[in-house]
Structure formats: structure tokens, C-alpha cells
Design a protein around this motif. Structure first.
Motif, PDB file in Angstrom:
ATOM      1  N   ALA A   1       1.488  -1.504   0.002  1.00 49.92           N
ATOM      2  CA  ALA A   1      -0.216  -0.343   0.326  1.00 49.92           C
ATOM      3  C   ALA A   1       0.657   0.954  -0.015  1.00 49.92           C
ATOM      4  CB  ALA A   1      -0.718   0.070   1.515  1.00 49.92           C
ATOM      5  N   LEU A   2       2.089   1.184   0.733  1.00 47.39           N
ATOM      6  CA  LEU A   2       2.664   2.028   0.701  1.00 47.39           C
ATOM      7  C   LEU A   2       3.545   2.194   0.074  1.00 47.39           C
ATOM      8  CD1 LEU A   2       4.745   4.043   2.226  1.00 47.39           C
ATOM      9  CD2 LEU A   2       5.699   2.700   3.362  1.00 47.39           C
TER      10      LEU A   2
ATOM     11  N   ILE B   1      -7.202  -4.226   1.609  1.00 46.19           N
ATOM     12  CA  ILE B   1      -7.335  -3.476   0.444  1.00 46.19           C
ATOM     13  C   ILE B   1      -7.204  -2.199   0.198  1.00 46.19           C
ATOM     14  CG2 ILE B   1      -6.943  -4.277  -2.070  1.00 46.19           C
ATOM     15  CD1 ILE B   1      -6.512  -6.808  -1.594  1.00 46.19           C
ATOM     16  N   VAL B   2      -7.286  -1.402   0.181  1.00 44.92           N
ATOM     17  CA  VAL B   2      -8.260  -0.105   0.277  1.00 44.92           C
ATOM     18  C   VAL B   2      -7.981   1.269  -0.694  1.00 44.92           C
ATOM     19  CG1 VAL B   2      -8.190   0.447   2.215  1.00 44.92           C
ATOM     20  CG2 VAL B   2      -6.067   1.224   1.728  1.00 44.92           C
ATOM     21  N   THR B   3      -8.229   1.762  -1.177  1.00 45.92           N
ATOM     22  CA  THR B   3      -8.469   2.938  -2.201  1.00 45.92           C
ATOM     23  C   THR B   3      -6.795   3.617  -3.007  1.00 45.92           C
ATOM     24  OG1 THR B   3     -10.847   3.724  -2.180  1.00 45.92           O
ATOM     25  CG2 THR B   3      -9.566   5.147  -3.409  1.00 45.92           C
TER      26      THR B   3
ATOM     27  N   GLU C   1     -17.646  -8.230 -10.434  1.00 51.08           N
ATOM     28  CA  GLU C   1     -18.730  -8.137 -11.142  1.00 51.08           C
ATOM     29  C   GLU C   1     -19.055  -9.047 -12.224  1.00 51.08           C
ATOM     30  OE1 GLU C   1     -18.555  -4.682 -14.021  1.00 51.08           O
ATOM     31  OE2 GLU C   1     -18.143  -3.223 -12.230  1.00 51.08           O
ATOM     32  N   PRO C   2     -18.790 -10.326 -13.137  1.00 46.29           N
ATOM     33  CA  PRO C   2     -19.516 -11.486 -13.865  1.00 46.29           C
ATOM     34  C   PRO C   2     -19.321 -12.110 -12.319  1.00 46.29           C
ATOM     35  CG  PRO C   2     -17.184 -10.810 -14.586  1.00 46.29           C
ATOM     36  CD  PRO C   2     -16.908  -9.715 -12.965  1.00 46.29           C
ATOM     37  N   PHE C   3     -19.712 -12.246 -11.369  1.00 46.76           N
ATOM     38  CA  PHE C   3     -19.722 -13.098 -10.267  1.00 46.76           C
ATOM     39  C   PHE C   3     -21.027 -12.639  -9.541  1.00 46.76           C
ATOM     40  CE2 PHE C   3     -20.753 -13.927  -5.714  1.00 46.76           C
ATOM     41  CZ  PHE C   3     -20.927 -14.948  -5.466  1.00 46.76           C
ATOM     42  N   GLU C   4     -21.630 -11.622 -10.059  1.00 48.73           N
ATOM     43  CA  GLU C   4     -22.519 -10.936  -9.817  1.00 48.73           C
ATOM     44  C   GLU C   4     -23.686 -10.431 -10.056  1.00 48.73           C
ATOM     45  OE1 GLU C   4     -21.417  -6.810  -5.963  1.00 48.73           O
ATOM     46  OE2 GLU C   4     -21.653  -6.828  -8.043  1.00 48.73           O
ATOM     47  N   LYS C   5     -22.897 -10.811 -12.185  1.00 47.54           N
ATOM     48  CA  LYS C   5     -24.249 -11.031 -12.681  1.00 47.54           C
ATOM     49  C   LYS C   5     -24.576 -12.656 -12.890  1.00 47.54           C
ATOM     50  CE  LYS C   5     -23.475  -6.693 -15.106  1.00 47.54           C
ATOM     51  NZ  LYS C   5     -22.579  -6.215 -16.491  1.00 47.54           N
ATOM     52  N   CYS C   6     -23.766 -13.530 -12.427  1.00 49.97           N
ATOM     53  CA  CYS C   6     -23.988 -14.570 -12.722  1.00 49.97           C
ATOM     54  C   CYS C   6     -25.087 -15.047 -11.292  1.00 49.97           C
ATOM     55  CB  CYS C   6     -22.965 -15.069 -12.406  1.00 49.97           C
ATOM     56  SG  CYS C   6     -22.037 -15.928 -13.531  1.00 49.97           S
ATOM     57  N   THR C   7     -24.733 -14.734 -10.182  1.00 54.24           N
ATOM     58  CA  THR C   7     -26.050 -15.218  -9.298  1.00 54.24           C
ATOM     59  C   THR C   7     -26.680 -14.214  -9.146  1.00 54.24           C
ATOM     60  OG1 THR C   7     -23.991 -14.686  -7.777  1.00 54.24           O
ATOM     61  CG2 THR C   7     -23.209 -16.527  -8.569  1.00 54.24           C
ATOM     62  N   GLY C   8     -26.817 -13.086  -8.938  1.00 57.44           N
ATOM     63  CA  GLY C   8     -28.001 -12.317  -8.657  1.00 57.44           C
ATOM     64  C   GLY C   8     -27.345 -11.683  -7.041  1.00 57.44           C
ATOM     65  N   ALA C   9     -26.275 -12.899  -6.488  1.00 57.12           N
ATOM     66  CA  ALA C   9     -25.700 -12.351  -5.278  1.00 57.12           C
ATOM     67  C   ALA C   9     -25.036 -10.303  -5.533  1.00 57.12           C
ATOM     68  CB  ALA C   9     -24.957 -12.970  -5.032  1.00 57.12           C
ATOM     69  N   THR C  10     -24.923  -9.572  -3.837  1.00 53.99           N
ATOM     70  CA  THR C  10     -24.350  -9.358  -4.442  1.00 53.99           C
ATOM     71  C   THR C  10     -22.880  -8.772  -2.754  1.00 53.99           C
ATOM     72  OG1 THR C  10     -25.724  -7.233  -4.579  1.00 53.99           O
ATOM     73  CG2 THR C  10     -24.380  -6.436  -3.348  1.00 53.99           C
ATOM     74  N   VAL C  11     -21.911  -8.230  -3.566  1.00 53.52           N
ATOM     75  CA  VAL C  11     -21.537  -8.821  -3.261  1.00 53.52           C
ATOM     76  C   VAL C  11     -20.319  -7.207  -2.251  1.00 53.52           C
ATOM     77  CG1 VAL C  11     -18.730  -9.167  -2.202  1.00 53.52           C
ATOM     78  CG2 VAL C  11     -19.574 -10.095  -4.341  1.00 53.52           C
ATOM     79  N   LYS C  12     -20.813  -6.994  -0.644  1.00 54.11           N
ATOM     80  CA  LYS C  12     -20.667  -6.168  -0.485  1.00 54.11           C
ATOM     81  C   LYS C  12     -19.066  -6.046   0.513  1.00 54.11           C
ATOM     82  CE  LYS C  12     -22.194  -3.619   3.732  1.00 54.11           C
ATOM     83  NZ  LYS C  12     -23.441  -3.287   4.486  1.00 54.11           N
ATOM     84  N   TYR C  13     -18.432  -4.975  -0.401  1.00 57.95           N
ATOM     85  CA  TYR C  13     -17.133  -4.801   0.098  1.00 57.95           C
ATOM     86  C   TYR C  13     -16.548  -3.408   1.154  1.00 57.95           C
ATOM     87  CZ  TYR C  13     -12.253  -4.275  -1.231  1.00 57.95           C
ATOM     88  OH  TYR C  13     -10.733  -4.114  -1.320  1.00 57.95           O
ATOM     89  N   GLU C  14     -15.616  -3.320   2.063  1.00 56.80           N
ATOM     90  CA  GLU C  14     -15.973  -2.923   3.022  1.00 56.80           C
ATOM     91  C   GLU C  14     -13.556  -3.002   3.252  1.00 56.80           C
ATOM     92  OE1 GLU C  14     -16.318  -1.729   8.029  1.00 56.80           O
ATOM     93  OE2 GLU C  14     -16.552  -3.441   6.945  1.00 56.80           O
TER      94      GLU C  14
ATOM     95  N   GLN D   1     -10.061  -4.911  -8.127  1.00 53.49           N
ATOM     96  CA  GLN D   1     -10.783  -5.399  -7.004  1.00 53.49           C
ATOM     97  C   GLN D   1     -12.220  -5.872  -6.685  1.00 53.49           C
ATOM     98  OE1 GLN D   1      -9.122  -8.836  -4.686  1.00 53.49           O
ATOM     99  NE2 GLN D   1      -8.493  -7.269  -4.359  1.00 53.49           N
ATOM    100  N   LYS D   2     -13.145  -5.001  -6.804  1.00 51.55           N
ATOM    101  CA  LYS D   2     -14.224  -4.563  -7.186  1.00 51.55           C
ATOM    102  C   LYS D   2     -14.931  -5.341  -8.259  1.00 51.55           C
ATOM    103  CE  LYS D   2     -14.817  -1.254  -3.657  1.00 51.55           C
ATOM    104  NZ  LYS D   2     -15.710   0.600  -3.551  1.00 51.55           N
ATOM    105  N   LYS D   3     -14.550  -4.285  -9.618  1.00 55.89           N
ATOM    106  CA  LYS D   3     -14.379  -4.744 -10.981  1.00 55.89           C
ATOM    107  C   LYS D   3     -14.437  -6.551 -11.280  1.00 55.89           C
ATOM    108  CE  LYS D   3     -15.405  -2.376 -13.699  1.00 55.89           C
ATOM    109  NZ  LYS D   3     -16.314  -1.806 -14.751  1.00 55.89           N
ATOM    110  N   SER D   4     -13.318  -7.199 -10.539  1.00 55.85           N
ATOM    111  CA  SER D   4     -14.022  -8.074 -10.837  1.00 55.85           C
ATOM    112  C   SER D   4     -14.762  -9.271  -9.720  1.00 55.85           C
ATOM    113  CB  SER D   4     -11.860  -9.520 -10.009  1.00 55.85           C
ATOM    114  OG  SER D   4     -12.246  -8.808  -8.646  1.00 55.85           O
TER     115      SER D   4
END
Length: 455
Positions: free
Chosen positions: A13-14, A69-71, A82-95, A77-80
Motif C-alpha cells: 500500500a505504501l 485493500i483500500v483505494t 461483477e461477473p460473479f454478481e451477474k451470474c448469481t444475482g448475489a451482491t458483494v458488499k466490500y469494506e 478488486q471490486k470490478k473483478s
């Protein structure tokens, strides 16, 4: 700035924060653009949605992910996902949280853990399992790990004989940075053994230049780059099994092998003929930041700088990093050309829930499919996943790192100081290494570190 743990993630990160212009200008070029049209995009992204049916209908479900893993590293990371979310209809909540390594333990002990955490240290993973809140990885994830990762990696996700966490990302520390253009002009060749590395260093010195530049300055964490040198040389001189015993303190820090390792590193870092190109004498190694040291290669003041794959972020924007460019790196060789000890770091996917949607997400992250999606979405990232196609990595150093990690002869070992108790790994080891660079003898140094081990 590194936090008390001195984790590999903090170092990445640094370094990344200092080189955002170089690293992340590349990331946008490789993103898989997905819109709301659904199946067409997931198919083009190489996703077979049918693999998730084994986990049942998880549409509308949410999986919470907690990580250090931050900004700006979080965007690809979040972009990767998206295919999972579209395939399954589930949502990944990232913190993402810079205080992750402290807070994840607090949350687990309080009974409020996330569904999934990305854990950057085997020691922290063991502590989290000890809370009793973590759950073993499902069979589908264990099978993927057996298929796509080496036994060394699976062992780091295993606690007391039970497998909990598949690997996620990785970084390689066993690298030496150099200038391909300078090597070509001077007639130097990349060494393939430790003896050849020493011969090359002698040749550069004989040509009237200081072969090495080094810096270990890092604020409160000053000294950690020396620990990486020590760990790399311990692996090379005495092998992975001896290294494991040393890290676990099954052999004392002041044993004869350990002393010999410090002296071998001292032949480089405490050698006035070798260091510190463009920066000063041996003592300047301690007063130079690790970020600045390798930049001397671009000035022609030194030829070699030992630092991890994430160091790429520190070179100025516009620096050509390639096999024929201004800067590149080579694998820090072993005792012979066939042994391939690799020092590095990475993260592991640990779950605190065994709901079907959580298992499905863990499964996704442990596949070669996700590794290749992530590779296309970012630069400055690599995985030890054997199914990762090197050509999908957009950055030459990422490609080099992947080849090293995928080498069938590679013996991967995690950063040793990251596995040691904090009193040693991120305290005595760093401080005594700094004192050693500035003149303290080896015997005093190793005795002081040994004395710091918790009784």
C-alpha cells in the motif's frame, strides 16, 4: 505508516501510494467493462455461470467482504466481482480499512466478523482461527486449491491440520532491479547462481562503480528491508525446512547458521566496495529511504537493488520497465541454477460463515477464472494461481513474478518477520538490523534479537 505488524500488505500500500500515476494509469486499460445487459457480458468475460448452480439459488443474497485493500487498489478488486454478481444475482458488499489487521481481530472476538476477510499474514490467520469464529473452507474450495496452487501455499491456509483459507493475491520479494540498457552497454549478464551474483558485483566494482544501492529507511519501520535480505539468504543458504524452523524459533536466532546468513548479507550491505552507489558510504544505507535507493540505477550511480515486485511503483512516471527498457528485475538466484526458493507475501480468503452464497464466492475467488479476470482488471497485482495466464497480466514485472511463482521448482516461503511475534518481527529484528548496518557487530545483533523472543 506501516502499522505495528509490518505486513506485506502495508508495504504494498505504501509503495503503491507513492507510484499511483505509474501503476494505476495502466489499470483502466485492462478493465472488463460490464453493463447491465447480463449474460452476454459474463460470457465475454469467460464466466461459465453454470458452475454456481452447485450452491443453489443465491439471488438477492449479500456477502460482506472486509479487507485492508483500500483505494485505489480496491477498484480493480471490486470490478473483478461483477461477473460473479451477474451470474448469481448475489451482491458483494466490500469494506476496505487501513486498520484491518487490528480491527478484524476485535470484530471476530466480539462475535461481529464479516462473512469473508482477506488476511495478509499466516500468523494473523492462526489468531483468527483461534477465536473459534472462522469456518473451514468448503470442499469445493479445497479442491480448487489443490488444483491451482502449490502445496506450500495450501499449507499457509491450514491451521492444526484443517484447511481454512485459499490464497488470493501474492507478491514476490526475491528480485534484483537493474537496467537492461546498462547491462547491454557494459556487457554484463544476468546471474543464475549466488556465485555468479558475487562475481558480477566484483566485476562492476572493478569497473569503478558501486554495484549496489540500498536503503532501509522507513519511518518507525526503518530496518525492514534488511530482514528481507536475511530471509532471502537464509532460504538460499540453508533451504526451506531450516528456514521454517528458524521462523518458528525451533532454532535460536543466534545459531551458527543464522550468524553465517548475516555475515553473507554483510558481504553485500556492509561492503564499502559494493555500496552505496550515489548515496554515500555503508552508513548511508540506514539514512536512505527504501523508496529512494533504487532510483540511483536510473542515474547510473549503481547497477543493482534488491527489493520486492511492488517496488515498480516507485519509479517515475514514464520509466520504461521491460526486459529491454530503463529498468527491469531478475530473480535473486539460488545456490545453483535449479533450486528456486521464493520469498514473498500474499493474502488468504478466510470465511466466518458457511452460507451457500459465501461458499459460492469463496469458490469463485479460488478459480483460475477469477485470477484471469483480476489480472485483466489491474496492474501491480499477481497470483500464485497456476491457471493464471501470464499474457493476461499487463505489467512486465507482474508477468515476471507470475513466471517465478509458477515455476515447478519454486519453493515459496512467506516473509519471516511477518510470521514472528511482534516483539521480534516488527521490533527487535528491524531495530537491531539498523544498528548492524550502522556498525554493530553480528554477534551482538543476533544475541539481542534472540533475547527479544517472548519467553
Amino acid at each position: 505508516m506501516f502499522g505495528h505488524s509490518g505486513s506485506s500488505r502495508s508495504r504494498v500500500a505504501l509503495a503503491g501510494a507513492l507510484g499511483v500515476g505509474l501503476v494505476f494509469s495502466l489499470a483502466a486499460c485492462g478493465d472488463n467493462k460490464n453493463d447491465s445487459s447480463g449474460s452476454g457480458d459474463t460470457a465475454s468475460a469467460g464466466i461459465d455461470c453454470s458452475v454456481f448452480t452447485q450452491f443453489g439459488d443465491i439471488k438477492g443474497k449479500t456477502i460482506s467482504v472486509y479487507t485492508g485493500i483500500v483505494t485505489p487498489e480496491d477498484a480493480p478488486q471490486k470490478k473483478s466481482y461483477e461477473p460473479f454478481e451477474k451470474c448469481t444475482g448475489a451482491t458483494v458488499k466490500y469494506e476496505g480499512d487501513k486498520s484491518f489487521e487490528t480491527q478484524i481481530l476485535v470484530r471476530a472476538k466480539a462475535g461481529n466478523p464479516p462473512d469473508v476477510a482477506y488476511v495478509p499474514q499466516p500468523g494473523l490467520l492462526q489468531q483468527l482461527v483461534a477465536t473459534g469464529k472462522a469456518v473451514e473452507a468448503p470442499k469445493e474450495v479445497a479442491d480448487n486449491t489443490d488444483k491451482w496452487f502449490g502445496k506450500d501455499w495450501k499449507a499457509y491456509g491450514t491451521v492444526d491440520g484443517k484447511f481454512y483459507a485459499a490464497p488470493l493475491g501474492a507478491n514476490v520479494k526475491s528480485l534484483v532491479w537493474y537496467s537492461p540498457k546498462q547491462f547491454k552497454d557494459k556487457g554484463y549478464t544476468v546471474p543464475t547462481t549466488l556465485d555468479e551474483l558475487k562475481t558480477l558485483s566484483d566485476k562492476i566494482a572493478a569497473d569503478g562503480s558501486k554495484p549496489w544501492c540500498a536503503g532501509i529507511g522507513s519511518g518507525d519501520a526503518t530496518g525492514w528491508p534488511v530482514t528481507d535480505w536475511i530471509e532471502d539468504f537464509y532460504l538460499r543458504l540453508y533451504g526451506a525446512d531450516a528456514y521454517d524452523k528458524w521462523v518458528k524459533h525451533e532454532t535460536p536466532f543466534n545459531n551458527a547458521d543464522d550468524t553465517a546468513v548475516w555475515n553473507a548479507v554483510g558481504d553485500y550491505l556492509k561492503n564499502d566496495k559494493y555500496v552505496n552507489g550515489g548515496l554515500g558510504d555503508v552508513k548511508s544505507v540506514a539514512s536512505t529511504t527504501f523508496q529512494d535507493a533504487g532510483l540511483q540505477i536510473l542515474e547510473g550511480n549503481c547497477s543493482l537493488h534488491r527489493q520486492a515486485s511492488f517496488y515498480a511503483a516507485n519509479f517515475p512516471k514514464g520509466t520504461e520497465i521491460s526486459e529491454t527498457g530503463d529498468i527491469y528485475a531478475f530473480y535473486l538466484p539460488g545456490k545453483d541454477a535449479t533450486t528456486k526458493p521464493v520469498l514473498g507475501g500474499g493474502e488468504f480468503v478466510l470465511a466466518f460463515a458457511d452460507r451457500p452464497e459465501v461458499k459460492a464466492f469463496q469458490y469463485f475467488l479460488s478459480t483460475d477464472t477469477w485470477a484471469n479476470l483480476k489480472a485483466k482488471a489491474s496492474s501491480g497485482w499477481v497470483s500464485a494461481n497456476k491457471g493464471l495466464k501470464v499474457e493476461n497480466l499487463t505489467n512486465p514485472i507482474d508477468q515476471l513474478s507470475a513466471k517465478i511463482l509458477q515455476d515447478p521448482n519454486a519453493q515459496f516461503r512467506f516473509d519471516g518477520s511477518d510470521q514472528m511475534p511482534a516483539a521480534v518481527g516488527s521490533n527487535a529484528f528491524w531495530k537491531q538490523a539498523t544498528a548492524w548496518i550502522t556498525g554493530q557487530d553480528t554477534t551482538t545483533t543476533v544475541n539481542n534479537i534472540e533475547a527479544a523472543w517472548p519467553k
